[in-house]
Design a protein around this motif. Structure first.
Motif, PDB file in Angstrom:
ATOM      1  N   CYS A  78      24.428   0.832 -10.801  1.00 47.05           N
ATOM      2  CA  CYS A  78      23.942   0.778  -9.423  1.00 47.05           C
ATOM      3  C   CYS A  78      24.059   2.141  -8.743  1.00 47.05           C
ATOM      4  O   CYS A  78      24.656   3.076  -9.290  1.00 47.05           O
ATOM      5  CB  CYS A  78      24.745  -0.253  -8.632  1.00 47.05           C
ATOM      6  N   VAL A  79      23.507   2.228  -7.540  1.00 48.74           N
ATOM      7  CA  VAL A  79      23.543   3.474  -6.771  1.00 48.74           C
ATOM      8  C   VAL A  79      24.892   3.631  -6.075  1.00 48.74           C
ATOM      9  O   VAL A  79      25.254   2.794  -5.238  1.00 48.74           O
ATOM     10  CB  VAL A  79      22.424   3.495  -5.714  1.00 48.74           C
ATOM     11  N   PRO A  80      25.645   4.704  -6.372  1.00 55.21           N
ATOM     12  CA  PRO A  80      26.806   5.045  -5.566  1.00 55.21           C
ATOM     13  C   PRO A  80      26.362   6.060  -4.507  1.00 55.21           C
ATOM     14  O   PRO A  80      25.922   7.168  -4.825  1.00 55.21           O
ATOM     15  CB  PRO A  80      27.771   5.678  -6.571  1.00 55.21           C
ATOM     16  N   LEU A  81      26.436   5.678  -3.258  1.00 55.92           N
ATOM     17  CA  LEU A  81      25.978   6.531  -2.157  1.00 55.92           C
ATOM     18  C   LEU A  81      27.170   6.959  -1.320  1.00 55.92           C
ATOM     19  O   LEU A  81      27.920   6.117  -0.826  1.00 55.92           O
ATOM     20  CB  LEU A  81      24.969   5.757  -1.302  1.00 55.92           C
ATOM     21  N   LEU A  82      27.336   8.264  -1.168  1.00 59.47           N
ATOM     22  CA  LEU A  82      28.394   8.804  -0.321  1.00 59.47           C
ATOM     23  C   LEU A  82      27.750   9.517   0.863  1.00 59.47           C
ATOM     24  O   LEU A  82      26.778  10.265   0.695  1.00 59.47           O
ATOM     25  CB  LEU A  82      29.274   9.785  -1.101  1.00 59.47           C
ATOM     26  N   LEU A  83      28.309   9.291   2.051  1.00 59.21           N
ATOM     27  CA  LEU A  83      27.757   9.845   3.287  1.00 59.21           C
ATOM     28  C   LEU A  83      28.849  10.535   4.091  1.00 59.21           C
ATOM     29  O   LEU A  83      30.005  10.092   4.087  1.00 59.21           O
ATOM     30  CB  LEU A  83      27.157   8.731   4.145  1.00 59.21           C
ATOM     31  N   ALA A  84      28.478  11.592   4.798  1.00 54.05           N
ATOM     32  CA  ALA A  84      29.424  12.255   5.683  1.00 54.05           C
ATOM     33  C   ALA A  84      28.694  12.817   6.897  1.00 54.05           C
ATOM     34  O   ALA A  84      27.572  13.316   6.775  1.00 54.05           O
ATOM     35  CB  ALA A  84      30.142  13.397   4.954  1.00 54.05           C
ATOM     36  N   TRP A  98      20.272  -3.441  -7.174  1.00 56.51           N
ATOM     37  CA  TRP A  98      18.929  -3.866  -6.763  1.00 56.51           C
ATOM     38  C   TRP A  98      18.988  -4.932  -5.681  1.00 56.51           C
ATOM     39  O   TRP A  98      18.152  -4.954  -4.771  1.00 56.51           O
ATOM     40  CB  TRP A  98      18.097  -4.311  -7.966  1.00 56.51           C
ATOM     41  N   ARG A  99      19.987  -5.801  -5.732  1.00 57.08           N
ATOM     42  CA  ARG A  99      20.101  -6.840  -4.706  1.00 57.08           C
ATOM     43  C   ARG A  99      20.415  -6.221  -3.341  1.00 57.08           C
ATOM     44  O   ARG A  99      19.808  -6.580  -2.327  1.00 57.08           O
ATOM     45  CB  ARG A  99      21.190  -7.846  -5.078  1.00 57.08           C
ATOM     46  N   GLY A 100      21.369  -5.306  -3.326  1.00 57.60           N
ATOM     47  CA  GLY A 100      21.726  -4.659  -2.068  1.00 57.60           C
ATOM     48  C   GLY A 100      20.579  -3.838  -1.496  1.00 57.60           C
ATOM     49  O   GLY A 100      20.346  -3.839  -0.282  1.00 57.60           O
ATOM     50  N   LEU A 101      19.854  -3.143  -2.366  1.00 56.98           N
ATOM     51  CA  LEU A 101      18.709  -2.358  -1.904  1.00 56.98           C
ATOM     52  C   LEU A 101      17.632  -3.272  -1.337  1.00 56.98           C
ATOM     53  O   LEU A 101      17.053  -3.005  -0.280  1.00 56.98           O
ATOM     54  CB  LEU A 101      18.150  -1.524  -3.054  1.00 56.98           C
ATOM     55  N   ALA A 102      17.355  -4.365  -2.033  1.00 57.37           N
ATOM     56  CA  ALA A 102      16.328  -5.298  -1.570  1.00 57.37           C
ATOM     57  C   ALA A 102      16.713  -5.945  -0.242  1.00 57.37           C
ATOM     58  O   ALA A 102      15.863  -6.154   0.633  1.00 57.37           O
ATOM     59  CB  ALA A 102      16.087  -6.372  -2.619  1.00 57.37           C
ATOM     60  N   ASP A 103      17.997  -6.238  -0.073  1.00 55.51           N
ATOM     61  CA  ASP A 103      18.451  -6.932   1.124  1.00 55.51           C
ATOM     62  C   ASP A 103      18.790  -5.998   2.281  1.00 55.51           C
ATOM     63  O   ASP A 103      19.100  -6.456   3.382  1.00 55.51           O
ATOM     64  CB  ASP A 103      19.665  -7.809   0.795  1.00 55.51           C
ATOM     65  N   GLY A 104      18.762  -4.678   2.020  1.00 56.03           N
ATOM     66  CA  GLY A 104      18.911  -3.716   3.105  1.00 56.03           C
ATOM     67  C   GLY A 104      20.304  -3.233   3.404  1.00 56.03           C
ATOM     68  O   GLY A 104      20.627  -2.914   4.557  1.00 56.03           O
ATOM     69  N   ILE A 105      21.159  -3.097   2.389  1.00 53.68           N
ATOM     70  CA  ILE A 105      22.510  -2.617   2.677  1.00 53.68           C
ATOM     71  C   ILE A 105      22.504  -1.210   3.261  1.00 53.68           C
ATOM     72  O   ILE A 105      23.267  -0.906   4.176  1.00 53.68           O
ATOM     73  CB  ILE A 105      23.423  -2.687   1.426  1.00 53.68           C
ATOM     74  N   ILE A 106      21.616  -0.344   2.779  1.00 59.07           N
ATOM     75  CA  ILE A 106      21.622   1.028   3.293  1.00 59.07           C
ATOM     76  C   ILE A 106      21.202   1.079   4.756  1.00 59.07           C
ATOM     77  O   ILE A 106      21.908   1.678   5.582  1.00 59.07           O
ATOM     78  CB  ILE A 106      20.771   1.954   2.404  1.00 59.07           C
ATOM     79  N   PRO A 107      20.075   0.465   5.160  1.00 59.27           N
ATOM     80  CA  PRO A 107      19.753   0.454   6.589  1.00 59.27           C
ATOM     81  C   PRO A 107      20.847  -0.181   7.454  1.00 59.27           C
ATOM     82  O   PRO A 107      21.108   0.271   8.570  1.00 59.27           O
ATOM     83  CB  PRO A 107      18.459  -0.364   6.652  1.00 59.27           C
ATOM     84  N   LEU A 140       7.261  -6.981  -9.024  1.00 59.83           N
ATOM     85  CA  LEU A 140       6.261  -7.314  -8.007  1.00 59.83           C
ATOM     86  C   LEU A 140       6.915  -7.494  -6.642  1.00 59.83           C
ATOM     87  O   LEU A 140       6.339  -7.121  -5.608  1.00 59.83           O
ATOM     88  CB  LEU A 140       5.504  -8.575  -8.410  1.00 59.83           C
ATOM     89  N   ASP A 141       8.102  -8.082  -6.622  1.00 56.81           N
ATOM     90  CA  ASP A 141       8.812  -8.286  -5.369  1.00 56.81           C
ATOM     91  C   ASP A 141       9.159  -6.948  -4.718  1.00 56.81           C
ATOM     92  O   ASP A 141       9.007  -6.780  -3.503  1.00 56.81           O
ATOM     93  CB  ASP A 141      10.082  -9.105  -5.614  1.00 56.81           C
ATOM     94  N   PHE A 142       9.608  -5.985  -5.515  1.00 52.73           N
ATOM     95  CA  PHE A 142       9.937  -4.675  -4.956  1.00 52.73           C
ATOM     96  C   PHE A 142       8.687  -3.949  -4.469  1.00 52.73           C
ATOM     97  O   PHE A 142       8.710  -3.262  -3.445  1.00 52.73           O
ATOM     98  CB  PHE A 142      10.709  -3.832  -5.974  1.00 52.73           C
ATOM     99  N   ALA A 143       7.583  -4.080  -5.195  1.00 52.42           N
ATOM    100  CA  ALA A 143       6.331  -3.474  -4.756  1.00 52.42           C
ATOM    101  C   ALA A 143       5.902  -4.061  -3.403  1.00 52.42           C
ATOM    102  O   ALA A 143       5.377  -3.340  -2.539  1.00 52.42           O
ATOM    103  CB  ALA A 143       5.250  -3.694  -5.803  1.00 52.42           C
TER     104      ALA A 143
END
Length: 218
Positions: A78-84, A98-107, A140-143
């Motif tokens: 999965c994506v490890p994202l670090l922010l500062a 993929w689940r977190g990205l699809a459901d919008g964890i980053i936003p 297809l869902d991601f598209a």
């Protein structure tokens, strides 16, 4: 250990992405015991960390303005994202599959942080699209979910999903444009001797994931 040029430029912030040989980045060890007690569940919950060893429950993103407290996530593909924040006063770690990205964890995390161009981001070692074949239904869902991402970036070949492209897109859409892509593919990256650099769930590693994290120096 893998590091980000962008994050390395932020004052008073120490960070690192683990590898197969160094599951916990050595730079995090001085404050490693301070990290939150958590259970990652591929969800969208983000928790503000206010004290050492805070019980965070089931969550996949953690942020803090406290000094000497590590916030970290475990990943295998999965994506490890670090922010500062650019002033070094606020940091965050996000686990985005993929689940977190699809459901919008980053936003969701960025909204909680009220993040924009005063923040920098580093996307760490992540499985590449060539190694990440998904089902036709999921492709297809991601598209459908991400029409703003060019098809050649989102699905560069049939049913091969680009997780990095999605994370990058979501960051930029929220106004975080200073983004570093650090490290290679968790599945196919090899060292000079031909050995895997990272642990990969897709390749068969099940119980030895690497950690990524950061903290504000006291």
């Amino acid at each position: 250990m893998i590091t980000s040029v962008l994050l390395s430029s932020i004052p008073n912030v120490v960070h690192g992405f683990g590898t197969g040989a160094e599951l916990v980045p050595a730079v995090l060890l001085p404050v490693w015991e301070s990290r939150p007690q958590k259970k990652q569940v591929h969800g969208t919950t983000a928790v503000r960390i206010a004290e050492s060893r805070q019980r965070a429950g089931e969550a996949d993103a953690f942020h803090t303005q406290q000094r000497e407290i590590a916030v970290s996530v475990i990943t295998a593909d999965c994506v490890p994202l670090l922010l500062a924040r650019r002033d070094g006063g606020h940091v965050a770690a996000v686990h985005a599959g993929w689940r977190g990205l699809a459901d919008g964890i980053i936003p969701r995390v960025l909204a909680q942080l009220e993040a924009g161009d005063e923040w920098v981001a580093a996307i760490g070692p992540t499985i590449c699209a060539a190694c990440y074949e998904v089902s036709e239904v999921l492709a297809l869902d991601f598209a459908r979910r991400f029409p703003g991402i060019p098809a050649a970036d989102l699905l560069p070949s049939h049913r091969h999903l680009n997780l990095r492209a999605i994370a990058d897109y979501q960051l930029r859409k929220a106004g975080v444009t200073a983004i570093d892509h650090a490290g290679g593919c968790t599945c196919c990256a090899r060292d000079a001797s031909g050995n895997p650099v990272f642990r990969s769930y897709r390749r068969g590693d099940r119980n030895s994931q690497q950690h990524a994290g950061l903290y504000i120096v006291g």
